[in-house]
Design a protein around this motif. Structure first.
Motif, mmCIF file in Angstrom:
data_model
loop_
_atom_site.group_PDB
_atom_site.id
_atom_site.type_symbol
_atom_site.label_atom_id
_atom_site.label_comp_id
_atom_site.label_asym_id
_atom_site.label_seq_id
_atom_site.Cartn_x
_atom_site.Cartn_y
_atom_site.Cartn_z
ATOM 1 N N PRO A 116 0.838 -1.204 0.000
ATOM 2 C CA PRO A 116 0.000 0.000 0.000
ATOM 3 C C PRO A 116 0.871 1.251 0.000
ATOM 4 C CG PRO A 116 -0.738 -1.563 1.672
ATOM 5 C CD PRO A 116 0.572 -2.066 1.159
ATOM 6 N N PRO A 117 0.427 2.337 -0.654
ATOM 7 C CA PRO A 117 1.252 3.540 -0.763
ATOM 8 C C PRO A 117 1.620 4.159 0.578
ATOM 9 C CG PRO A 117 -0.821 3.770 -1.992
ATOM 10 C CD PRO A 117 -0.825 2.416 -1.359
ATOM 11 N N THR A 118 0.801 3.939 1.599
ATOM 12 C CA THR A 118 1.082 4.523 2.917
ATOM 13 C C THR A 118 2.180 3.774 3.672
ATOM 14 O OG1 THR A 118 -0.688 3.144 3.828
ATOM 15 C CG2 THR A 118 -1.268 5.406 3.194
ATOM 16 N N LEU A 119 2.559 2.622 3.172
ATOM 17 C CA LEU A 119 3.452 1.760 3.942
ATOM 18 C C LEU A 119 4.885 2.293 3.999
ATOM 19 C CD1 LEU A 119 3.327 -0.727 5.624
ATOM 20 C CD2 LEU A 119 3.588 -2.135 3.592
ATOM 21 N N ASP A 120 5.387 2.783 2.879
ATOM 22 C CA ASP A 120 6.756 3.307 2.873
ATOM 23 C C ASP A 120 6.906 4.456 3.861
ATOM 24 O OD1 ASP A 120 8.312 1.720 1.170
ATOM 25 O OD2 ASP A 120 7.350 2.599 -0.588
ATOM 26 N N ALA A 121 5.930 5.341 3.883
ATOM 27 C CA ALA A 121 5.993 6.482 4.795
ATOM 28 C C ALA A 121 5.975 6.016 6.244
ATOM 29 C CB ALA A 121 4.830 7.431 4.531
ATOM 30 N N PHE A 122 5.161 5.017 6.545
ATOM 31 C CA PHE A 122 5.095 4.504 7.913
ATOM 32 C C PHE A 122 6.425 3.866 8.302
ATOM 33 C CE2 PHE A 122 4.133 1.196 11.070
ATOM 34 C CZ PHE A 122 3.428 1.932 12.006
ATOM 35 N N LEU A 123 7.001 3.083 7.407
ATOM 36 C CA LEU A 123 8.275 2.426 7.700
ATOM 37 C C LEU A 123 9.392 3.441 7.920
ATOM 38 C CD1 LEU A 123 7.980 -0.436 5.064
ATOM 39 C CD2 LEU A 123 8.115 -0.775 7.536
ATOM 40 N N ARG A 125 11.453 -5.844 6.119
ATOM 41 C CA ARG A 125 11.506 -4.476 6.617
ATOM 42 C C ARG A 125 10.921 -4.350 8.018
ATOM 43 N NH1 ARG A 125 9.489 -0.803 1.611
ATOM 44 N NH2 ARG A 125 10.465 0.831 2.895
ATOM 45 N N CYS A 126 10.610 -5.491 8.645
ATOM 46 C CA CYS A 126 10.021 -5.492 9.979
ATOM 47 C C CYS A 126 11.016 -6.085 10.985
ATOM 48 C CB CYS A 126 8.718 -6.287 9.982
ATOM 49 S SG CYS A 126 7.441 -5.558 8.913
ATOM 50 N N ALA A 127 10.733 -5.896 12.256
ATOM 51 C CA ALA A 127 11.620 -6.408 13.310
ATOM 52 C C ALA A 127 11.239 -7.824 13.720
ATOM 53 C CB ALA A 127 11.565 -5.482 14.524
ATOM 54 N N VAL A 128 9.947 -8.085 13.815
ATOM 55 C CA VAL A 128 9.414 -9.383 14.255
ATOM 56 C C VAL A 128 8.133 -9.621 13.471
ATOM 57 C CG1 VAL A 128 8.414 -10.662 16.206
ATOM 58 C CG2 VAL A 128 10.381 -9.171 16.577
#
Length: 419
Positions: free
Chosen positions: A237-244, A316-319
């Motif tokens: 989703p386009p919002t995901l990069d900004a959140f990461l 791109r996540c920790a867990v």
């Protein structure tokens, strides 16, 4: 080829079908899914045909009732019996008809080990048959048992008892079809149905599954049957990069095919995940197909999404918090990330035990009694052990050097090249 189950039971077969097609073979894959009709819409092309058979899609409330009944059962054999009775049996005859069509047009058939209609049809037609296991806890060995490893003597006794219960639970299904087709009954579900005497592929990474010396000679650990992201898995989703980019790597939370569709149950799952993230003090991405209808709103700490391709987002996540399905478990491990498992059925508990043995997960939680506090405690436990992240990264790097599809195609061609 034929498979049955959820996305995690279909994706490896699609990967193997693509690999066989690339090697010059004509392939037909018949899919029976319990959670989506998306695969019926996948486009076939010359030499690679995808078909659907008897898809048992249910209304959300009915599916939720079945799901809840299954994961509320504590006894693994009663749980397996309920799964077969409620989800497999209604489409068994449709799968047999599809299997007979496959056998009539094929030189070789390859099936998910649980799809006994294909094994029975192949026996009747005299067509060579290969079996594929997506998890490694169902083939007896004195060196291990799904309940734990207790030494050869105890393991042998446990498997003796387990075989009795497996046969009581599962053999009535293939034997009904065998009687119908005038074939002798299966005496043992493992030896006479699940394991092919010619070739049985264990589609689990060697980083997780070691081939046991007392397994039948036909069993080969080929590795995870992986493939690039496919259309039905969607895009980020386009919002995901900004959140990461806005903070530390988040915890990804999903129950995969065990995510309830029924609105009230999905709201309860979102509440469980959201409260656990708050208590753990972590940023989180929470996946639920209908989150927009559940009265939740994303903020700087929690992002709600309908779907995301695991191979793209997990690294791109920790867990990764998940249900312990074979596909999700290996995808998280391939990404080099530790897991927190919320198991619904005994196979998922086995995956949880295996990841804990490898040092890349804590003790698995159970869906029937998990609380937000217990989930938060497990997330904090994993986040608080840097060595777990280091271990997961090393295992993931080793997995990325493997090619399960290439290994499986090689084994198939070696065994059945003259078939």
């Amino acid at each position: 080829m034929q498979t049955w189950g959820s996305h995690g039971d279909v994706r490896p077969f699609l990967a193997l079908a693509e690999g066989l097609h690339a090697a010059g073979h004509d392939v037909t894959l018949v899919v029976t899914t319990v959670d989506t009709d998306a695969y019926a819409r996948l486009a076939s092309r010359p030499g690679l045909r995808i078909e659907a058979a008897g898809t048992p899609l249910l209304a959300a409330a009915e599916a939720q009732g079945i799901m809840q009944e299954i994961y509320s059962i504590r006894d693994p054999m009663r749980q397996a019996a309920a799964l077969m009775r409620l989800v497999f049996a209604p489409v068994e005859d449709d799968m047999l008809a599809a299997a007979q069509r496959l056998c009539a047009q094929s030189d070789l058939v390859i099936g998910h080990f649980i799809v006994h209609p294909l094994q029975v049809a192949a026996l009747q037609a005299g067509v060579p048959y290969a079996s594929v296991f997506l998890a490694h806890g169902s083939i007896p060995t004195v060196h291990a048992h799904p309940l734990g490893s207790f030494g050869p003597t105890v393991n042998r006794a446990l498997w003796w008892l387990t075989r009795i219960m497996l046969n009581r639970t599962f053999t009535p299904y293939p034997n009904r079809l065998r009687r119908q087709l005038g074939l002798p009954p299966a005496r043992d579900i493992v030896d006479d149905a699940w394991v092919s005497p010619r070739l049985t592929l264990m589609a689990v990474s060697p980083q997780i599954c070691v081939r046991q010396p007392d397994w039948p000679a036909s069993v080969h650990v080929c590795g995870f049957l992986d493939m690039p992201n496919m259309a039905v898995e969607g895009t980020l989703p386009p919002t995901l990069d900004a959140f990461l980019a806005a903070g530390p790597a988040p915890v990804y939370m999903t129950l995969g095919s065990w995510t309830p569709e029924e609105p009230a149950a999905q709201r309860a799952t979102l509440a469980l995940f959201s409260e656990a993230a708050r208590l753990a003090g972590c940023r989180a991405i929470v996946q639920a197909p209908s989150w927009q209808d559940c009265g939740v709103t994303s903020d700087e700490r929690i992002l709600y999404i309908s779907a995301a391709p695991h191979h793209t987002i997990f690294p791109r996540c920790a867990v990764v918090v998940h249900h312990g399905g074979a596909g999700t478990t290996q995808a998280a491990t391939l990404a080099g990330k530790p897991s927190v498992i919320i198991a619904h059925i005994s196979e998922q508990e086995h995956w949880g035990s295996e990841l804990r043995r490898l040092g890349i997960a804590g003790k698995a939680l159970r869906r029937r009694d998990v609380t937000a506090q217990a989930l938060a405690d497990r997330i904090r436990e994993v986040l608080g052990q840097p060595q777990m992240a280091v271990r997961a990264a090393a295992i993931g790097a080793a997995m990325r050097r493997e090619d399960g599809v290439k290994a499986a195609v090689g084994l198939i061609e070696r065994e059945f090249g003259g078939a």
